[in-house]
Scaffold this motif. Structure first.
Motif: not given
Length: 426
Positions: A88-98, A9-16, A70-73
């Motif tokens: 993006m909607a899925s990312f926000f659902a994951m991100y909102s856990e914390t 989640l941390h790395k994917y957030s930075d990636y986005l 691990h491989l966002f591509s």
């Protein structure tokens, strides 16, 4: 759902943050559309399996997203876009856990020096202001969904309102933007606000209150159950961060009583529950007692505010005054004495329970006439009076109340005499 790996989640957030540029209209639209889908509870079936996170997003139809940890591509969505609003909607659902999804959006815009004057800033130095803004976000979310699901169809009959309301409620309860600390409080707030919007709709409806109560019972009972469940599982003691939100919520709970009409008993049960278990601050209770006294004095005897004032007297320790107010409000309100007995029973204050029991016995015949289900009513009454007998070692009140509830209580009274005979060795 298994927890989404925090490292991913941390790395994917930075990636986005790097991949998306708010200065590009297409990227900005993806983020805003994804956030809208997430807020409306369209992300479902989010789960983790080995090196993948999978989700389903409903956007007109079902879209399936696959994230490699691990491989966002390798991330894909069956809408065939490399990075889309569903991901993006899925990312926000994951991100909102914390965390807070809207905070992430503001940080993303700041990262790219993007000024959006139309968007409110949620990152502020004053924590109290942030919490009040958070409360407004919850209210705005509920109002937005109510407008979309209910008010857009002005001629909706109550039975359809019940169905649409249950769908709306599910979306609210599946919303995770509040984060872990505020999740239960968030769910209480949105349920109270939804009930407030419904009561306002009921008042302006062309249908009678009885028709509304018959057809919307399932929806309103679901709201009541949600509030009871979340209130009973609040942290103890309550965090100080709850205080400014509770102060705002207090106003919406008051409004429920002003919207008197359908489901008055449910509203009063919710009012009592929240003041008993959530609004603990001395300042709020002192202010509410004064407000309830003033409002009750201006209201007729059938007003819900007479009951509210009685309950505020009760939790302030003025038990005799509370009973006097409730008894002077007529037999239809005296039934709440039974709830008061339950309140003191949970506090193991059996002397107060016994004092209230005497008053309850005097009116129990009237309550029986009003009960929808006399047998269920008898079981509830007898369970409380049985506790009174056990804790005070006095069985007179239990006998009196069973006698007063004849003929419905005939079998239970016979069992009572049989049990007392065996105990006394007669």
């Amino acid at each position: 759902m298994n927890s989404v790996p925090s490292l991913f989640l941390h790395k994917y957030s930075d990636y986005l943050l790097e991949q998306l540029d708010p200065h590009q209209a297409e990227d900005l639209q993806k983020v805003e559309d994804g956030f809208s889908l997430y807020r409306e509870g369209m992300v479902q079936d989010l789960y983790v399996e080995k090196n993948f996170v999978m989700s389903s997003v409903f956007d007109g139809k079902k879209f399936d997203c696959l994230f490699h940890t691990h491989l966002f591509s390798l991330n894909t969505c069956n809408c065939n876009q490399r990075l889309c609003q569903h991901m993006m909607a899925s990312f926000f659902a994951m991100y909102s856990e914390t965390g807070n999804a809207e905070t992430w959006i503001n940080e993303w815009k700041l990262h790219h020096n993007f000024e959006d004057k139309a968007s409110p800033k949620t990152v502020v130095s004053n924590s109290k202001k942030a919490e009040i803004d958070l409360y407004k976000q919850w209210i705005d979310l509920t109002d937005h969904l109510f407008e979309k699901e209910i008010l857009s169809n002005k001629s909706m009959p109550p039975y359809l309102l019940n169905l649409h309301g249950l769908v709306l409620l599910k979306k609210l309860m599946n919303h995770y933007d509040a984060g872990y600390e505020f999740r239960k409080l968030f769910q209480i707030v949105v349920n109270v606000r939804l009930l407030e919007k419904l009561l306002d709709w009921f008042i302006s409806s062309r249908y009678s209150y009885q028709e509304i109560e018959d057809m919307c019972k399932q929806l309103v009972e679901a709201i009541q159950t949600n509030i009871e469940t979340e209130t009973n599982h609040l942290p103890n003691p309550l965090p100080f961060s709850y205080d400014p939100i509770c102060e705002k919520l207090r106003g919406n709970v008051r409004e429920l009583l002003f919207l008197q009409g359908a489901f008055d008993h449910v509203v009063l049960q919710i009012y009592r529950l929240l003041w008993q278990n959530l609004f603990h601050q001395k300042k709020l209770r002192k202010e509410e007692l004064a407000f309830a006294e003033k409002t009750a004095a201006k209201s007729d005897t059938k007003s819900s505010w007479r009951v509210a004032y009685s309950f505020q007297l009760l939790i302030s320790g003025q038990v005799n005054d509370a009973v006097s107010v409730i008894e002077s409000s007529g037999p239809e309100h005296s039934i709440y004495i039974l709830d008061y007995m339950d309140y003191f029973a949970k506090k193991n204050d059996w002397n107060s329970v016994k004092r209230l029991a005497h008053s309850f016995v005097q009116h129990v015949k009237t309550y029986m006439e009003q009960a929808d289900n006399p047998w269920r009513f008898i079981n509830y009454v007898d369970s409380i009076f049985e506790q009174v007998s056990e804790h005070t070692l006095s069985f007179d009140l239990q006998e009196q109340v069973l006698v007063e509830m004849l003929p419905y209580s005939r079998k239970r009274l016979a069992n009572f005499y049989f049990e007392r005979k065996n105990i006394n060795g007669c």
